[in-house]
Design a protein around this motif. Structure first.
Motif, short mmCIF file in Angstrom:
data_model
loop_
_atom_site.label_atom_id
_atom_site.label_comp_id
_atom_site.label_asym_id
_atom_site.label_seq_id
_atom_site.Cartn_x
_atom_site.Cartn_y
_atom_site.Cartn_z
N SER A 25 0.21 -10.59 0.15
CA SER A 25 -1.09 -10.92 -0.43
C SER A 25 -2.18 -10.69 0.61
CB SER A 25 -1.10 -12.38 -0.90
OG SER A 25 -0.83 -13.24 0.18
N GLY A 26 -3.40 -10.61 0.11
CA GLY A 26 -4.60 -10.54 0.95
C GLY A 26 -4.50 -9.66 2.16
N ALA A 27 -4.73 -10.26 3.32
CA ALA A 27 -4.79 -9.52 4.58
C ALA A 27 -3.46 -8.84 4.92
CB ALA A 27 -5.20 -10.46 5.71
N ALA A 28 -2.34 -9.49 4.62
CA ALA A 28 -1.03 -8.89 4.92
C ALA A 28 -0.83 -7.61 4.12
CB ALA A 28 0.09 -9.89 4.63
N LEU A 29 -1.27 -7.61 2.89
CA LEU A 29 -1.16 -6.43 2.03
C LEU A 29 -2.06 -5.31 2.55
CD1 LEU A 29 0.01 -5.12 -0.47
CD2 LEU A 29 -1.67 -6.36 -1.84
N SER A 30 -3.29 -5.64 2.89
CA SER A 30 -4.22 -4.64 3.45
C SER A 30 -3.69 -4.07 4.76
CB SER A 30 -5.59 -5.27 3.70
OG SER A 30 -6.23 -5.58 2.50
N ARG A 75 -6.80 12.44 -5.49
CA ARG A 75 -7.33 11.50 -4.50
C ARG A 75 -8.02 10.38 -5.26
NH1 ARG A 75 -11.94 15.48 -2.09
NH2 ARG A 75 -13.03 15.73 -4.04
N GLY A 76 -8.26 9.31 -4.53
CA GLY A 76 -8.92 8.17 -5.16
C GLY A 76 -9.23 7.11 -4.14
N LYS A 77 -9.40 5.89 -4.62
CA LYS A 77 -9.74 4.75 -3.76
C LYS A 77 -8.75 3.62 -4.00
CE LYS A 77 -14.52 5.99 -3.53
NZ LYS A 77 -15.86 5.60 -3.32
N TRP A 78 -8.53 2.83 -2.94
CA TRP A 78 -7.67 1.66 -3.06
C TRP A 78 -8.37 0.47 -2.45
CZ3 TRP A 78 -5.78 -1.34 0.93
CH2 TRP A 78 -5.92 -0.84 2.21
N TRP A 79 -7.98 -0.74 -2.88
CA TRP A 79 -8.50 -1.99 -2.35
C TRP A 79 -7.55 -3.11 -2.73
CZ3 TRP A 79 -10.11 0.65 -6.55
CH2 TRP A 79 -10.15 -0.02 -7.76
N VAL A 80 -7.74 -4.27 -2.11
CA VAL A 80 -6.94 -5.45 -2.44
C VAL A 80 -7.86 -6.46 -3.12
CG1 VAL A 80 -5.62 -7.38 -1.48
CG2 VAL A 80 -5.31 -5.07 -0.56
N ALA A 81 -7.42 -6.96 -4.28
CA ALA A 81 -8.18 -7.96 -5.04
C ALA A 81 -7.19 -8.93 -5.68
CB ALA A 81 -9.03 -7.30 -6.11
N SER A 82 -7.47 -10.22 -5.57
CA SER A 82 -6.61 -11.25 -6.17
C SER A 82 -5.15 -11.06 -5.76
CB SER A 82 -6.74 -11.25 -7.69
OG SER A 82 -8.06 -11.50 -8.08
#
Length: 129
Positions: A25-30, A75-82
């Protein structure tokens, strides 16, 4: 006696930790995804490599799945949410946002999307900065 109990408890906890994939989750996932190349397992027995940049951009090579995805690369974009990995391709998957929960088991990952689809992959290496 305390030392024996402590060592036994540590080994038991270690066995439990090795037995099941750990949710990220969160920071660990990023931290795990940013700068990594992840090879997703495909139904054809091949891999779909995705490079996740530290800057939130990603690229993918579909290989034999290009006919299904509509393009051999994207190509695209990625991010972590919830506590989920979210990504949006420019062409693949109708350019719709997809989010998934990730569990880690060594270099292997297990993912489950919001719509119930699931799969596995391997984190192969990190991209040099």
């Amino acid at each position: 006696m305390r030392k024996t109990v402590a060592i036994t408890v540590c080994f038991c906890m270690w066995d439990v930790a090795l037995a099941a994939p750990v949710p990220l989750s969160g920071a660990a996932l990023s931290e795990m995804i940013g700068g990594a190349v992840v090879a997703l397992d495909t139904p054809l027995g091949t891999w779909l490599p995705i490079t996740y940049g530290d800057d939130g951009r990603m690229t993918g090579q579909a290989g034999a799945l290009g006919f299904y995805l509509g393009a051999t690369r994207d190509r695209g974009k990625w991010w972590v949410a919830s506590d989920q990995l979210c990504q949006k391709w420019e062409r693949w998957f109708d350019a719709e946002t997809q989010c998934m929960r990730i569990r880690k088991d060594g270099p292997r990952i297990h993912w489950v999307s919001r719509d119930g689809k699931s799969g596995t992959g391997t984190v192969h290496l990190r991209v040099a900065a």
